[in-house]
Scaffold this motif. Structure first.
Motif: not given
Ligand code: NDP
Length: 249
Positions: A86-89, A98-104, A136-141, A146-154
Motif C-alpha cells: 500500500i502507499a500514501s503521501s 498510526e499512518e507510519w505503522n499502517r504502511i510498515i 525504486v523507492a527501496g533504492l533512493r529517496g 517517508a513511510p513508503y520509502v522506509a518500508s521499501k528500503h527495509g
C-alpha cells in the motif's frame, strides 16, 4: 526446475495479478491472496491454475491459515512472491504514528510474515524462489512518502539478509524494484494529486509519467516478465539483488 506451486500475495490486482497469470501460463499452480474476495474470485476465474484464498499479510494467524489450506491442497510453495503493498503521501512532519505503522505493517512486516513460513522447507528441499516486489523507492529517496520509502528500503534489506542466509541452499531471494506501474495503486496516487493540486486527471498522470526516467509508465506484464525470468533455471546465480524495472536511473 519444474516448479509446481507458487504463492503471490496481492494477486487479485495489478502487478500480483500479472505475475499470477504469467506463472499459471507456465503450468504452475498459483495461490493468490488479498483481502477483497470479489477481486480474488475475478482473477481466479481467469485460469484453472489460479486458486484464491483471502488473507491479510499483516496478520500472522491469517498467513498461517493460508499456508495450511494452500499447502495441504497443492503441496509446499516452491515460489513465494511477497507483492502485497500500500502507499500514501504526506510531508513527514504530518505523518502520524498510526499512518507510519499502517504502511510498515503491510509493506515490510507483511513481506516478512509472507515468506517466513516457506524458508525452512525450501532450505531443506534445497530448492525455491523468493521474490519481493519492492520499488525504486527501496533504492533512493523521494519526497512526501517517508513511510513508503522506509518500508521499501527495509524490503531490499530483508532481501539481502535472506539471500545471505540461504546462500548454500539453492534458494534464491531477489527484489524487483519498479518505477511507476499502471495499476490501481497509481490510479489512487493520481486521485490524491488531483484532490491536493486541482490538476486534471491527464495532467496528474503526465506528472507521474515524467517522473519515470524514460517518461513511460510501466505495464504490470513487464514486471511479471522479470519474475518469470527469476524463477527460470537461467537465474539460478542471481540472488540478493534488487532489480530495477524503471526505464533508466
Ligand atoms: P494494487 O493496488 O493494484 O495492488 C495491491 C495489492 O496488495 C492488492 O491485491 C491488495 O489486495 C493487496 N494488499 C494490500 N494490503 C494487503 C494486506 N494487508 N493483506 C493482503 N493483501 C494486501 O497495486 P500494485 O499492483 O501496483 O502493487 C503491488 C506491489 O507493487 C506493491 O508492493 C507496491 O508497493 C509495488 N509497487 C507498485 C508500483 C506502482 O507504481 N504501481 C511501483 C513500485 C512498486 P486487497 O486490497 O484485496 O487486500
Amino acid at each position: 526446475m519444474s516448479w509446481k506451486h507458487a504463492l503471490v500475495t496481492g494477486g487479485n490486482s495489478g502487478i500480483g495479478r500479472a505475475i499470477a497469470l504469467a506463472f499459471a501460463n507456465e503450468g504452475i499452480d498459483v495461490t493468490i491472496c488479498g483481502r477483497r474476495e470479489d477481486k480474488l474470485a475475478e482473477v481466479a476465474a481467469e485460469s484453472d491454475l489460479i486458486h484464491a484464498l483471502a488473507a491479510d499479510v499483516t496478520d500472522e494467524t491469517s498467513v498461517a491459515a493460508l499456508y495450511e489450506k494452500a499447502e495441504s491442497a497443492r503441496g509446499p510453495f516452491d515460489i513465494v512472491v511477497a507483492n502485497a503493498g500500500i502507499a500514501s503521501s504526506a510531508p513527514a512532519h504530518r505523518t502520524s504514528l498510526e499512518e507510519w505503522n499502517r504502511i510498515i505493517s503491510v509493506n515490510l512486516t507483511g513481506a516478512f510474515l509472507t515468506v517466513r513460513p516457506a524458508l525452512k522447507g525450501m532450505a531443506d528441499r534445497k530448492a525455491g524462489r523468493i521474490i519481493f516486489i519492492a520499488s525504486v523507492a527501496g533504492l533512493r529517496g523521494s519526497a512526501y512518502v517517508a513511510p513508503y520509502v522506509a518500508s521499501k528500503h527495509g524490503v531490499v534489506g530483508l532481501t539481502r539478509a535472506l539471500a545471505a542466509e540461504l546462500l548454500m541452499t539453492g534458494v534464491t531471494v531477489n527484489a524487483i524494484c519498479p518505477a511507476y506501474v499502471e495499476t490501481e495503486m497509481l490510479e489512487q496516487s493520481i486521485q490524491r494529486v488531483m484532490e491536493k493540486t486541482g490538476r486534471s486527471e491527464e495532467e496528474a498522470r503526465q506528472g507521474f509519467r515524467e517522473i519515470n526516467p524514460n517518461h513511460r509508465l510501466i505495464k504490470p506484464e513487464e514486471v511479471a516478465a522479470t519474475a518469470s525470468w527469476l524463477i527460470s533455471d537461467a537465474a539460478i546465480n542471481v540472488t540478493g539483488q534488487p532489480i530495477a524495472i524503471s526505464g533508466g536511473s
